[in-house]
Design an enzyme around this catalytic site. Structure first.
Site, PDB file in Angstrom:
ATOM      1  N   ASP A   1      -0.046   0.843  -3.226  1.00 19.01           N
ATOM      2  CA  ASP A   1      -1.327   1.535  -3.015  1.00 19.01           C
ATOM      3  C   ASP A   1      -2.417   0.507  -3.311  1.00 19.01           C
ATOM      4  OD1 ASP A   1      -3.698   2.889  -3.262  1.00 19.01           O
ATOM      5  OD2 ASP A   1      -2.876   4.546  -4.449  1.00 19.01           O
TER       6      ASP A   1
ATOM      7  N   ARG B   1     -15.593   6.399   3.972  1.00 18.28           N
ATOM      8  CA  ARG B   1     -14.712   7.058   3.005  1.00 18.28           C
ATOM      9  C   ARG B   1     -13.480   7.596   3.746  1.00 18.28           C
ATOM     10  NH1 ARG B   1     -15.343   8.297  -1.902  1.00 18.28           N
ATOM     11  NH2 ARG B   1     -17.289   7.156  -1.749  1.00 18.28           N
TER      12      ARG B   1
END
Ligand code: DSN
Length: 438
Positions: A213, A248
């Site tokens: 991640d 985002r």
């Protein structure tokens, strides 16, 4: 006035003609962003092109499915924009498959885990309090509710040369003991290089898949300023809005065709419905920006600035956990400076002076996550507005003055004025929409 500024102003004027209450709030937020120094490690300032793609007609369309296989008509250009985003993501990270539809990093992790794990399966990760993430197995998150997380530690022994860094031998021990199906690496508050090759060795040894991640460091990985998780990780997830400086959102990548198919299915129809096509358009633009040589220069400056800020704070008596930083962020241990100073107070006092930060636990923090003994600081946003090592030194000085005075009113006022001057000298990209604020 710059052309981009005209666009931003006219957008705000247009909103104001219809809805002055909403326009005024947006304008005030624009003023806040333009006139304060953003030191939150997970935030950035996007380009006007990325910003305006999110306000484009792409938002009007339902495009459930994937390019060439949609559940709605009229998707010709949505296929094209999603393909553009996917192709650029693949080029950026050097991988074969990309899913650009996750609404966020947590959604990307949920879809990846759903593809790689069955409910009840074990995975290994770093605890949130050690720098991990909510979606890496916290009990209150889907990842801790549906799966069985086991955690590997940091080195906590101050005498150890790798103090407050990932303890790879301990990762191996935990994984050999618990035999997780998946090992997660990549963190939210870890200032050091992650050795993806070493993680892959451990994953191979215990028969696990490796998921990285890279939400925080994506912009650094894309430019080789931090090692790329490919070819080591089987699956890579990320957000697109931190060091990558896009809208985002989230992104999932892999080199494995079978895994790619499973991931596509688990994302849609597994956990999401219609993709945010306006955000996917903005992702395509941001990935295009990141492919340009000056983005590599930007990523290098982000790290140089973080090291300058860490050094300047160390000189003023603050302890930087692990002794410094290799990436865009640092954790500042406030205790050596003042045992009574909490992260919560520091965040509040600094905000009053126009320095925006977030309180953050440090490794082995005796205080709760709502209070903490540390601050997390990062340089992606300040570097975007053109700050360099000289400004980092000034920021360290301002932080120190505010904290040493316990947020005293006159110091706060003086520093707030200096912050405004610095922000005026180095304005945001295309940010003269500020002028529309009355
Ligand atoms: N909330 C993000 C951060 O600030 O690091 C992680 O999701």
């Amino acid at each position: 006035m710059h052309h981009d500024d005209h666009i931003a102003e006219s957008v705000l004027d247009l909103i104001r003609q219809q809805d002055s209450a909403a326009a005024d709030i947006i304008a005030r937020e624009q003023t806040r962003q333009a006139s304060t120094i953003e030191l939150i490690a997970s935030e950035n300032h996007v380009s006007p092109a990325v910003m305006h793609a999110m306000g484009s007609c792409l938002t009007n369309k339902y495009a459930e499915g994937y390019p060439g296989a949609r559940y709605y008509g009229g998707c010709e250009f949505h296929d094209q924009i999603e393909d553009l985003a996917r192709d650029r993501a693949k080029q950026l990270f050097g991988c074969k498959f990309a899913n650009v539809q996750p609404h966020s990093g947590a959604q990307a992790n949920a879809a990846a885990m759903m593809a790689l794990l069955q409910p009840g399966d074990t995975f290994a990760a770093l605890l949130l309090k050690d720098g991990g993430h909510l979606s890496h197995g916290m009990k209150i998150n889907f990842s801790g509710v549906f799966y069985n997380p086991v955690f590997y530690p940091l080195h906590y022994d101050a005498k150890h040369p790798d103090f407050e860094r990932i303890d790879y031998d301990a990762v191996r021990d935990v994984c050999l003991e618990h035999k997780p199906k998946l090992i997660l690496c990549g963190y939210s508050a870890y200032p050091r290089i992650i050795d993806f090759a070493r993680f892959r060795e451990i994953a191979d040894e215990c028969g696990a898949l490796l998921m990285a991640d890279i939400a925080h460091i994506a912009g650094l990985c894309a430019t080789d300023v931090h090692p790329n998780p490919f070819p080591h990780a089987h699956v890579v997830t990320t957000t697109t809005h931190k060091t990558l400086r896009g809208p985002r959102g989230g992104l999932i990548m892999t080199n494995d065709e079978d895994l790619a198919k499973k991931i596509d299915k688990s994302l849609f129809p597994g956990i999401q419905g219609g993709p945010l096509m306006h955000v996917i358009g903005a992702k395509a633009i941001a990935f295009g920006e990141a492919l340009k040589p000056d983005f590599t220069d930007y990523a290098k400056r982000v790290v140089k600035n973080a090291q300058a800020l860490a050094g300047a704070l160390t000189e003023r008596g603050y302890r930087i956990t692990s002794g410094g930083t290799d990436n865009h962020l640092m954790l500042v241990d406030l205790q050596p400076k003042d045992a009574n100073l909490t992260g919560a107070d520091a965040e509040k006092w600094l905000e009053a002076a126009g320095l925006i930060t977030n309180k953050n636990g440090i490794p082995n923090d005796p205080r709760s996550p709502r209070v903490t003994s540390g601050l997390r600081l990062g340089t992606p946003a300040t570097t975007t507005r053109g700050f360099g090592p000289a400004e980092m030194s000034r920021i360290a000085d301002m932080i120190d003055r505010v904290l040493s005075s316990s947020g005293d009113e006159s110091t706060t006022r003086t520093v707030r004025a200096e912050v405004s001057d610095l922000c005026e000298a180095l304005p945001l990209p295309g940010a003269a929409a500020l002028k529309a604020v009355r």
